[in-house]
Design a protein around this motif. Structure first.
Motif, PDB file in Angstrom:
ATOM      1  N   SER A 130      18.716   8.076   8.604  1.00 19.99           N
ATOM      2  CA  SER A 130      19.722   7.390   7.457  1.00 19.99           C
ATOM      3  C   SER A 130      19.656   8.141   6.021  1.00 19.99           C
ATOM      4  O   SER A 130      18.314   8.913   5.880  1.00 19.99           O
ATOM      5  N   THR A 131      20.293   8.024   5.184  1.00 19.49           N
ATOM      6  CA  THR A 131      20.185   8.300   3.930  1.00 19.49           C
ATOM      7  C   THR A 131      18.674   7.872   3.455  1.00 19.49           C
ATOM      8  O   THR A 131      18.223   8.631   2.649  1.00 19.49           O
ATOM      9  N   LYS A 132      18.389   6.588   3.507  1.00 18.46           N
ATOM     10  CA  LYS A 132      16.979   6.018   3.229  1.00 18.46           C
ATOM     11  C   LYS A 132      15.949   7.073   3.773  1.00 18.46           C
ATOM     12  O   LYS A 132      14.818   7.290   3.014  1.00 18.46           O
ATOM     13  N   GLY A 133      15.849   7.592   5.095  1.00 18.74           N
ATOM     14  CA  GLY A 133      14.966   8.438   5.393  1.00 18.74           C
ATOM     15  C   GLY A 133      15.038   9.737   4.892  1.00 18.74           C
ATOM     16  O   GLY A 133      13.815  10.383   4.510  1.00 18.74           O
ATOM     17  N   ARG A 134      16.355  10.256   4.851  1.00 21.80           N
ATOM     18  CA  ARG A 134      16.126  11.584   3.995  1.00 21.80           C
ATOM     19  C   ARG A 134      15.629  11.489   2.601  1.00 21.80           C
ATOM     20  O   ARG A 134      15.161  12.421   2.122  1.00 21.80           O
ATOM     21  N   TYR A 135      16.138  10.647   1.860  1.00 22.51           N
ATOM     22  CA  TYR A 135      15.808  10.593   0.408  1.00 22.51           C
ATOM     23  C   TYR A 135      14.299  10.385   0.446  1.00 22.51           C
ATOM     24  O   TYR A 135      13.568  10.601  -0.687  1.00 22.51           O
ATOM     25  N   ALA A 136      13.660   9.630   1.126  1.00 25.57           N
ATOM     26  CA  ALA A 136      12.252   9.199   1.102  1.00 25.57           C
ATOM     27  C   ALA A 136      11.336  10.621   1.543  1.00 25.57           C
ATOM     28  O   ALA A 136      10.538  10.774   0.544  1.00 25.57           O
ATOM     29  N   LEU A 137      12.025  11.363   2.544  1.00 23.80           N
ATOM     30  CA  LEU A 137      11.414  12.758   2.462  1.00 23.80           C
ATOM     31  C   LEU A 137      11.402  13.539   1.246  1.00 23.80           C
ATOM     32  O   LEU A 137      10.380  13.948   1.026  1.00 23.80           O
ATOM     33  N   ARG A 138      12.660  13.552   0.913  1.00 29.48           N
ATOM     34  CA  ARG A 138      12.820  14.347  -0.392  1.00 29.48           C
ATOM     35  C   ARG A 138      12.083  13.991  -1.448  1.00 29.48           C
ATOM     36  O   ARG A 138      11.437  14.689  -2.436  1.00 29.48           O
ATOM     37  N   PHE A 139      11.735  12.495  -1.815  1.00 23.32           N
ATOM     38  CA  PHE A 139      11.051  11.980  -2.874  1.00 23.32           C
ATOM     39  C   PHE A 139       9.617  12.527  -2.615  1.00 23.32           C
ATOM     40  O   PHE A 139       8.985  12.980  -3.619  1.00 23.32           O
ATOM     41  N   LEU A 140       8.918  12.454  -1.394  1.00 29.99           N
ATOM     42  CA  LEU A 140       7.777  12.753  -1.279  1.00 29.99           C
ATOM     43  C   LEU A 140       7.477  14.104  -1.268  1.00 29.99           C
ATOM     44  O   LEU A 140       6.189  14.412  -1.792  1.00 29.99           O
ATOM     45  N   LEU A 141       8.304  14.788  -0.870  1.00 29.80           N
ATOM     46  CA  LEU A 141       8.258  16.343  -0.970  1.00 29.80           C
ATOM     47  C   LEU A 141       8.196  16.730  -2.392  1.00 29.80           C
ATOM     48  O   LEU A 141       7.432  17.761  -2.795  1.00 29.80           O
TER      49      LEU A 141
ATOM     50  N   ARG B 200      14.122   1.637  -4.372  1.00 30.14           N
ATOM     51  CA  ARG B 200      14.178   0.850  -3.039  1.00 30.14           C
ATOM     52  C   ARG B 200      13.527   1.743  -2.172  1.00 30.14           C
ATOM     53  O   ARG B 200      12.784   1.065  -1.309  1.00 30.14           O
ATOM     54  N   ILE B 201      13.541   2.894  -2.273  1.00 32.78           N
ATOM     55  CA  ILE B 201      12.591   3.634  -1.183  1.00 32.78           C
ATOM     56  C   ILE B 201      11.266   3.602  -1.596  1.00 32.78           C
ATOM     57  O   ILE B 201      10.293   3.451  -0.673  1.00 32.78           O
ATOM     58  N   VAL B 202      10.865   3.438  -2.886  1.00 33.78           N
ATOM     59  CA  VAL B 202       9.677   3.365  -3.188  1.00 33.78           C
ATOM     60  C   VAL B 202       8.952   1.807  -2.614  1.00 33.78           C
ATOM     61  O   VAL B 202       7.873   1.684  -2.215  1.00 33.78           O
ATOM     62  N   SER B 203       9.868   0.769  -2.738  1.00 36.41           N
ATOM     63  CA  SER B 203       9.357  -0.245  -1.962  1.00 36.41           C
ATOM     64  C   SER B 203       9.090  -0.193  -0.755  1.00 36.41           C
ATOM     65  O   SER B 203       8.242  -1.045  -0.034  1.00 36.41           O
ATOM     66  N   LEU B 204       9.688   0.535   0.014  1.00 29.80           N
ATOM     67  CA  LEU B 204       9.488   0.549   1.631  1.00 29.80           C
ATOM     68  C   LEU B 204       8.170   1.271   1.633  1.00 29.80           C
ATOM     69  O   LEU B 204       7.526   1.103   2.678  1.00 29.80           O
ATOM     70  N   LEU B 205       7.774   2.347   0.944  1.00 28.95           N
ATOM     71  CA  LEU B 205       6.838   3.097   0.736  1.00 28.95           C
ATOM     72  C   LEU B 205       5.543   2.575   0.367  1.00 28.95           C
ATOM     73  O   LEU B 205       4.335   2.893   0.866  1.00 28.95           O
ATOM     74  N   SER B 206       5.554   1.811  -0.618  1.00 28.86           N
ATOM     75  CA  SER B 206       4.403   1.243  -1.499  1.00 28.86           C
ATOM     76  C   SER B 206       3.398   0.693  -0.457  1.00 28.86           C
ATOM     77  O   SER B 206       2.064   0.946  -0.624  1.00 28.86           O
ATOM     78  N   PRO B 207       3.606  -0.399   0.411  1.00 18.30           N
ATOM     79  CA  PRO B 207       2.750  -0.953   1.374  1.00 18.30           C
ATOM     80  C   PRO B 207       2.036   0.035   2.360  1.00 18.30           C
ATOM     81  O   PRO B 207       1.005  -0.425   2.658  1.00 18.30           O
ATOM     82  N   SER B 208       2.422   1.263   2.455  1.00 17.72           N
ATOM     83  CA  SER B 208       2.052   2.067   3.407  1.00 17.72           C
ATOM     84  C   SER B 208       0.568   2.861   2.913  1.00 17.72           C
ATOM     85  O   SER B 208      -0.133   3.273   3.816  1.00 17.72           O
TER      86      SER B 208
END
Length: 136
Positions: free
Chosen positions: A4-15, A44-52
């Motif tokens: 999904s867009t969430k997954g792709r944008y999370a990868l772009r953000f972290l890259l 929204r993506i940061v909120s998914l990644l933060s707890p990890s």
């Protein structure tokens, strides 16, 4: 498996954070502008990644984000597991409807997982032009 867009944008953000790790704390606005992604969507993506534990978050006026671990220790599998919830090529209920084909779907999911567990952020950076933007 469709990412999904969430997954792709999370990868772009972290890259982006990995590419600019020497810059220190990076604002969400800076990443949003470089990646041409909505700042709201990145929040929204940061909120998914933060707890990890992938992100180091600095609050306040000069706040922003950094990777909490080295890019060679963060896998694409970890990122997509957080944003996508798994790698199943078909819905679980559908896979269970036919026990004979369930083996094939489980095997495919295992292959996808193993592949993504062997790709790190650093691997992607090493195989990319350092000045490109990541449009995944």
């Amino acid at each position: 498996m469709l990412v999904s867009t969430k997954g792709r944008y999370a990868l772009r953000f972290l890259l982006d954070l990995a590419q600019h790790k020497d810059a220190g704390v990076i604002s969400l606005q800076a990443v949003a502008e470089r990646q041409n992604v909505s700042k709201k969507y990145l929040e929204r993506i940061v909120s998914l990644l933060s707890p990890s534990g992938i992100l180091k978050i600095t609050r306040g006026y000069q706040g922003g984000y950094q990777l909490a671990r080295d890019p060679e220790l963060i896998t694409v599998a970890e990122i997509l597991m957080l944003t996508e919830g798994g790698f199943s090529p078909v819905p679980i209920d559908e896979a269970r409807e036919c026990p004979a084909s369930a083996f094939a779907w489980e095997s495919l999911e295992g292959a996808i997982t193993r592949c993504l567990e062997n790709i790190t952020l650093q691997d992607i950076l090493d195989h990319s032009d350092p000045v490109i933007e990541y449009y995944i």
